[in-house]
Scaffold this motif. Sequence first.
Motif, short mmCIF file in Angstrom:
data_model
loop_
_atom_site.label_atom_id
_atom_site.label_comp_id
_atom_site.label_asym_id
_atom_site.label_seq_id
_atom_site.Cartn_x
_atom_site.Cartn_y
_atom_site.Cartn_z
N LYS A 631 0.85 -1.19 0.00
CA LYS A 631 0.00 0.00 0.00
C LYS A 631 0.89 1.24 0.00
O LYS A 631 1.81 1.36 0.79
N GLY A 632 0.63 2.18 -0.91
CA GLY A 632 1.43 3.38 -1.05
C GLY A 632 2.48 3.30 -2.14
O GLY A 632 3.17 4.30 -2.40
N ASP A 633 2.65 2.15 -2.80
CA ASP A 633 3.62 2.02 -3.88
C ASP A 633 3.19 2.85 -5.10
O ASP A 633 2.00 3.02 -5.37
N ILE A 634 4.18 3.35 -5.83
CA ILE A 634 3.94 4.03 -7.11
C ILE A 634 3.99 2.96 -8.20
O ILE A 634 4.97 2.21 -8.30
N VAL A 635 2.96 2.88 -9.01
CA VAL A 635 2.87 1.83 -10.03
C VAL A 635 2.57 2.46 -11.38
O VAL A 635 1.98 3.54 -11.48
N VAL A 636 2.98 1.75 -12.43
CA VAL A 636 2.66 2.10 -13.82
C VAL A 636 1.87 0.92 -14.39
O VAL A 636 2.35 -0.21 -14.37
N VAL A 637 0.67 1.20 -14.89
CA VAL A 637 -0.19 0.15 -15.44
C VAL A 637 -0.55 0.57 -16.87
O VAL A 637 -1.43 1.41 -17.07
N GLY A 638 0.13 0.00 -17.86
CA GLY A 638 -0.13 0.37 -19.24
C GLY A 638 0.16 1.84 -19.46
O GLY A 638 1.28 2.30 -19.26
N GLN A 639 -0.85 2.60 -19.87
CA GLN A 639 -0.71 4.03 -20.10
C GLN A 639 -1.15 4.87 -18.91
O GLN A 639 -1.23 6.10 -19.02
N GLU A 640 -1.43 4.23 -17.78
CA GLU A 640 -1.86 4.94 -16.58
C GLU A 640 -0.83 4.74 -15.46
O GLU A 640 -0.01 3.81 -15.50
N TYR A 641 -0.88 5.64 -14.47
CA TYR A 641 0.03 5.53 -13.33
C TYR A 641 -0.70 6.04 -12.09
O TYR A 641 -1.80 6.60 -12.18
N VAL A 664 -5.89 -8.91 -6.28
CA VAL A 664 -6.33 -7.80 -5.42
C VAL A 664 -7.00 -6.75 -6.28
O VAL A 664 -6.80 -6.69 -7.50
N GLU A 665 -7.81 -5.90 -5.60
CA GLU A 665 -8.40 -4.73 -6.24
C GLU A 665 -7.65 -3.50 -5.77
O GLU A 665 -7.45 -3.30 -4.56
N LEU A 666 -7.23 -2.63 -6.73
CA LEU A 666 -6.44 -1.44 -6.42
C LEU A 666 -7.26 -0.19 -6.63
O LEU A 666 -8.10 -0.12 -7.53
N LEU A 667 -6.98 0.83 -5.82
CA LEU A 667 -7.55 2.17 -5.99
C LEU A 667 -6.41 3.17 -6.10
O LEU A 667 -5.39 3.01 -5.45
N GLY A 668 -6.61 4.21 -6.92
CA GLY A 668 -5.63 5.29 -6.96
C GLY A 668 -4.99 5.55 -8.31
O GLY A 668 -4.12 6.41 -8.40
N ALA A 688 7.24 7.40 -13.00
CA ALA A 688 5.98 6.78 -13.42
C ALA A 688 5.23 7.68 -14.40
O ALA A 688 4.67 7.22 -15.40
N ARG A 689 5.21 8.98 -14.11
CA ARG A 689 4.50 9.91 -14.99
C ARG A 689 5.17 9.97 -16.37
O ARG A 689 4.50 9.99 -17.41
#
Length: 927
Positions: A631-641, A664-668, A688-689
């Motif tokens: 929880k709190g990690d910075i992630v990159v998912v395809g074209q979103e972050y 799991v289900e993620l929010l953010g 990530a951005r």
Amino acid sequence: MSDMRVKDLAGTVGITAERLVEQLNEAGINVSKPDDQITEEQKQTLLKFLQQRHGKDADSSSSSPKKITLKRKSVSEIKLGGATRGGKSVSVEVRKKRTYVKRSETEDAAAAAELLKQKAAEEQAAEVARQEELRLQEEDKRKQLLDEEARRKQEAEEEAATIAAAIEAEKQAAEEAERAAEEEKKAIEAESKNKKTAAKAKKKDDELTPSQLAHKKLEEADAKRRAANRARIDAEKALEAKKKAREEEEALEKEREKAKAAAAEAQAKEQKAGVRKTKDAEAKHNKDKTARRGGRKDDDFERKELHVSEGKSGRRKKKKGGGAASRVAMKDQEHGFSKPTAPVVHEVSVPETIGVSDLAQRMSVKAGEVIKALMGLGTMATINQVLDQDTAVIVVEEMGHVAKPIQENEVEQALKVSDEELGELKMRAPVVTVMGHVDHGKTSLLDYIRTTKVTSGEAGGITQHIGAYKVQTSRGEIAFLDTPGHAAFTEMRSRGAKVTDIVILVVAADDGVMPQTIEAIQHAKAAESIVIVAVNKMDKPEANPDRVKQELANHEVIPEDWGGDVQFVPVSALTGEGVEDLLDAISLQAEVMELTAPEQGPAHGTVIEARLDKGRGTVVTVLVQQGTLNKGDIVVVGQEYGRVRAMFNEKGEQLDTAGPSTPVELLGLSGTPAAGDELQAAPDDKTAREIANFRQTKAREQKMAQQQAAKLDEMFNKMEEGDVKTLNVVIKGDVHGSVEAVSQGLQKLSTAQVKVRVVGSGVGGINETDAQLAAASQAILIGFNVRADNAARKIIAEKGLDVQYFSIIYDLLDVVTKAMTGMLEPVFRDEIIGLARVDDVFSSPKFGDIAGCLVIEGVVKRSNPIRVLRDNVVIYEGELESLRRFKDDVNEVNSGTECGIGVKNYKDVKPGDQIEVFERVEVKPTL
């Protein structure tokens, strides 16, 4: 190199087409105009001719010196301190040293080509100078016009002031005349009153009576008024004369400007002709000098020294021509920019996609030259078009530069993780995907394992999404993925097979192998996953497991008891029979596979599903495959972050960490990613951005390139389709997978008569933008498990849009199929209802020719259309004019009855003909 036109070769070499035509004719090649074609042999002939002209002889073997050094020295004197006797004389000595090296044939040809290019560049510079001079002249003319306009305005103001002054003077004179008339009237009245006493009063001879005074004032007022009138007339005459003089001056000024412009144009032409003549002479002189000396290498150096010495008497020595020589010497010492004699070769970095303007900028050329090179390669392009890497490399090499293909994923290198960061491998839970045909009991079997009621919550009893669950069994943890079985959810099943370790293929014992069962086998084989067959519904009396084995064997799924490697487990999701054996088979297979994954280090996973929740925002279901997601990690998912604000398991419980094989289900996240995208942990928010923006830009460029390539094909397709009708739809769904499945299902409904076009799709409720898009494109709004918000409902009500809500996909497909059917044109079929035989033809003065007929089949109706048959061939089609039974008009005549028939607008009915009566029946069109 193939044949090409003379003007294209001239553009490549860098000279004018007329000059190249002259050179070709001098070389013995008959060319009359720049559009003529020349062959490769003619090009070689021209090259040999130019080489011989420049002094190259292929057969010469003389031992002429390869290198020669020339030295020059010139001395001049200049005067310092004026012409007095005590002045000094300064001697200026200039020494020059140049080395000339004999060039090879190739260098001679290159030198000649470079001279031609220099000539063209100088001509272009002269043209630019002329254009600049013309521009300055235009500015001067514009400035003169502005000054003339200001002068005219000032003169108009002065004229207006003069006229106003004259009018004011005339007004004052009129007022004085009125006052004088009033005084005269008063004086006359006073004189009439004093007539009785006038005799008694004695006046002196020099005194005036009041009437005389009034007359005198009146005369003075008239004189002033006349003077004012004369002044006004004189002012008007002066203004008229001034205006006439100004017009004459303007005409003279225009004549002078025309003469000046003509002289300037003539002078420019003379200068241009002189410059061109001088440049041609210089170029010819340089060519001859290069041919005589064997070519000139770049100057090794030029040494110039300044020597100052005094004469014997202290006077400066006066030498003839010394002043000009000193000016030349001082000019030689000036610094200036020299144009490169050889083309500059750049090393151009070529990414996977690049725009034409960007490519031209990297080669330091104009975009028009790049477009010209593309046209030479047979590709029509614009300045904003995006090129792929292969095409860009060919263009760069064609223009004489060095191409360096690069991969643009360097920014993504920050996401790569070394083996040291991941740590050691540890055992993980197997990921099991449940696949099979619809209504074969996949979710019911998983429901029994999880001891929950999932199917009861699904619309229509079928699974609409990919469900991800982690189940704790007596043999350890197992991660289950439940995929839909409907035909429209092919992509979902494909994604489920790609992320899985073991595939549970559920086949109903009473139904056997079905289309989606075969499709699931193909997905499992493509993903190289282990298959375990669960023969479900064994509690039914009509269950036949041997039939299932036989049908699966036809698709290369061989049971173990038949000598194959696939486990077959009979189960019943209703009673729980064989479920323990199925779990044992899964655990045994997982132990054999020795599934491991690193628990330490950044997390890496795959998106199973994504949706947009109104209260929580983007909700993404992710299967973690390696590392630990915190929880709190910075992630990159395809074209979103984004940052992981919260994580939940399948029960809705919050989690702080998630290890391998954990759904799991993620929010953010910043947006809704596509199902199947990879999740990767990033070191910081900035990285990530940057990665997300890079992927978005790359996807947009690739889409533009694909659109450019498909434009021509789309145009031809439209020409072939002709009048094909199109049904536009806008699709909004609860999750990305459902939207994808609905879009593909609707597009598969397209036929040759009606096509379905998805003009927009997305995840989430129907908003105002969706309603506006549907109104603009005349589309149907489809909401799959979503509804429209208040703003969208207002637009829908105002514009009368068609909105359809669905929760079961096959209901959606049925409704759209009916809508497509309604768009088809109606089809009519002719149905014969009666047939009459002509026995005789009678002539009536009132009705004309009447056919005496006998109805032999059906019924003849007066209002229906008819056909006249002769020898069973249709010779006329029309309608009845009259139908009579004896002397009475009737509407219909039944079979076996005689009647008289009058055919409208047809007089050639003969005995033996047949009259066929029919009616047009509308047939309901079908796809």
